[in-house]
Design an enzyme around this catalytic site. Structure first.
Site, PDB file in Angstrom:
ATOM      1  N   ASP A  58       0.836  -1.200   0.000  1.00  0.00           N
ATOM      2  CA  ASP A  58       0.000   0.000   0.000  1.00  0.00           C
ATOM      3  C   ASP A  58       0.874   1.255   0.000  1.00  0.00           C
ATOM      4  O   ASP A  58       0.620   2.212  -0.743  1.00  0.00           O
ATOM      5  CB  ASP A  58      -0.890  -0.052   1.253  1.00  0.00           C
ATOM      6  CG  ASP A  58      -1.747   1.177   1.413  1.00  0.00           C
ATOM      7  OD1 ASP A  58      -2.828   1.217   0.812  1.00  0.00           O
ATOM      8  OD2 ASP A  58      -1.336   2.108   2.128  1.00  0.00           O
ATOM      9  N   GLU A  95      -2.293  -5.045  -3.724  1.00  0.00           N
ATOM     10  CA  GLU A  95      -1.260  -4.343  -2.948  1.00  0.00           C
ATOM     11  C   GLU A  95      -0.249  -5.328  -2.356  1.00  0.00           C
ATOM     12  O   GLU A  95       0.941  -5.021  -2.280  1.00  0.00           O
ATOM     13  CB  GLU A  95      -1.918  -3.501  -1.844  1.00  0.00           C
ATOM     14  CG  GLU A  95      -2.766  -2.365  -2.426  1.00  0.00           C
ATOM     15  CD  GLU A  95      -3.431  -1.500  -1.381  1.00  0.00           C
ATOM     16  OE1 GLU A  95      -3.690  -0.320  -1.666  1.00  0.00           O
ATOM     17  OE2 GLU A  95      -3.713  -2.010  -0.265  1.00  0.00           O
TER      18      GLU A  95
END
Lengths: 237, 237
Positions: A53, A125
């Site tokens: 992320d 992610e």
């Protein structure tokens, strides 16, 4: 999990050649699988997703900084939020074919987890985090330059930058509606005011946002309402 | 602004040798200065701060991922929030001496902007953004390994991980108090519940937070109350 097939996919689609298998195994292991196989002492993909992320945020920020040299910070921030939102990343995940490789628990699988937006977004992610750990930032950049940057360049996200308009259009699909924006709070000293705005649909609050001006707070509230709306749509599916 | 003196500082303190001046000039220019000198068509440091913020998040995330291999994602996230919070970064900014170089408008200067936490925090991130653009991620890593990582290693932030205890201790400085945690909302499907908790001091809400469990939401609420408390303390200064 067929890690060799996953490696072949990365090589074929992105010319990325994995060196260590462990980060990818971690990225492709959902917590529901770990919970159903406690004896194996596996690691789920939540930690590596946390890393991925942050990698994604930096690369997209850098892209926007370089390609939109005149864009104010507030707009960059909203544009980035649109690019990395769940709905968008879950689609990128499926386009890349990563969804075929994630290990799920039986319950998660049978309740449709493999098609769930939040799971797919996290998975995307996680894989970025694994590529970053194994091959470094340039490898992540290569994947993004194939999957995400062309979409930014096409103007797809810019058109959605006006969240108030987007929200109005989205909700009108189901008939005439009336949105109302309410200033809830105004705080901080004159040079650093923060406004909080709530957006109501037929008297019911559907989103709330903050910003340095009333206008920015309204846009933030509309974006939050859009995300709530899409998340609840997604749960109904 | 004496950019050569700033370059000397980076060289002396961090063995960093700047190549382009432009990113640092941008990083050291506050919006209040730009507003008072509109004819000069300057760029303030908000865009480069946006980039620096993302660089810092990634480097700290990576550090935590590597050095705390057993720490759950939720704890990593809370620990990172403590490390990159305004109060912490503004101190690092002053330790580095960056506050001496930022160009402020007269109004900002005379109202004490050069000591203001939020300005200093933004400035620290802006300089990181400039270093990243000019010298790359390894140069940022060198600065962080001198300014921030030793503080993490010392356990300084871990001790503050229990935000509920920290909040209780902080508020008790002013006499006996009673905190009350209220579950406000519980939403989402069973496998992905989200709890919202508000913390009240003598019946008045002072913070609110979300989490995957009631416990996590309480910690998030306490952290938010701590931050509100420190921000208002700061304004009173």
């Amino acid at each position: 999990m067929d890690i060799q097939a996953f490696a072949d996919l990365l090589a074929e689609k992105f010319d990325l050649h994995i060196q260590k298998k462990a980060p990818y195994i971690e990225a492709l292991t959902h917590s529901s699988y770990v919970n159903e196989n406690r004896r194996k002492k596996l690691t789920d993909n939540e930690r590596i997703e946390f890393l991925g992320d942050a990698v994604l945020d930096l690369q997209v920020s850098h892209y926007l900084y370089v390609h939109y040299p005149k864009m104010p910070e507030g707009d960059m921030s909203r544009l980035r939020a649109l690019i990395v939102r769940e709905e968008s990343l879950s689609k990128r995940c499926v386009e890349c074919g990563f969804d075929q490789f994630v290990r799920l628990g039986h319950g998660e699988e049978s309740s449709g987890g493999r098609q769930r937006e939040s799971l797919l977004c996290d998975l995307f992610e996680s894989v970025l985090g694994a590529i970053y750990l194994d091959l470094g930032i340039d490898a992540v950049e290569r994947l993004l330059s194939i999957t995400i940057y062309p979409k930014i360049k096409s103007g797809y996200f810019n058109q959605r930058m006006d969240a108030k308009t987007a929200l109005q259009e989205e909700l009108q699909k189901h008939g005439q509606i009336k949105l109302h924006y309410d200033l809830i709070k105004e705080e901080g000293p004159a040079h650093a005011k923060e406004f909080t705005v709530a957006v109501q649909l037929n008297g019911k609050e559907i989103g709330r946002g903050k910003g340095r001006s009333k206008k920015h707070a309204e846009q933030a509230a509309a974006l939050s309402a859009l995300e709530n709306h899409q998340a609840s749509n997604n749960e109904r599916k």
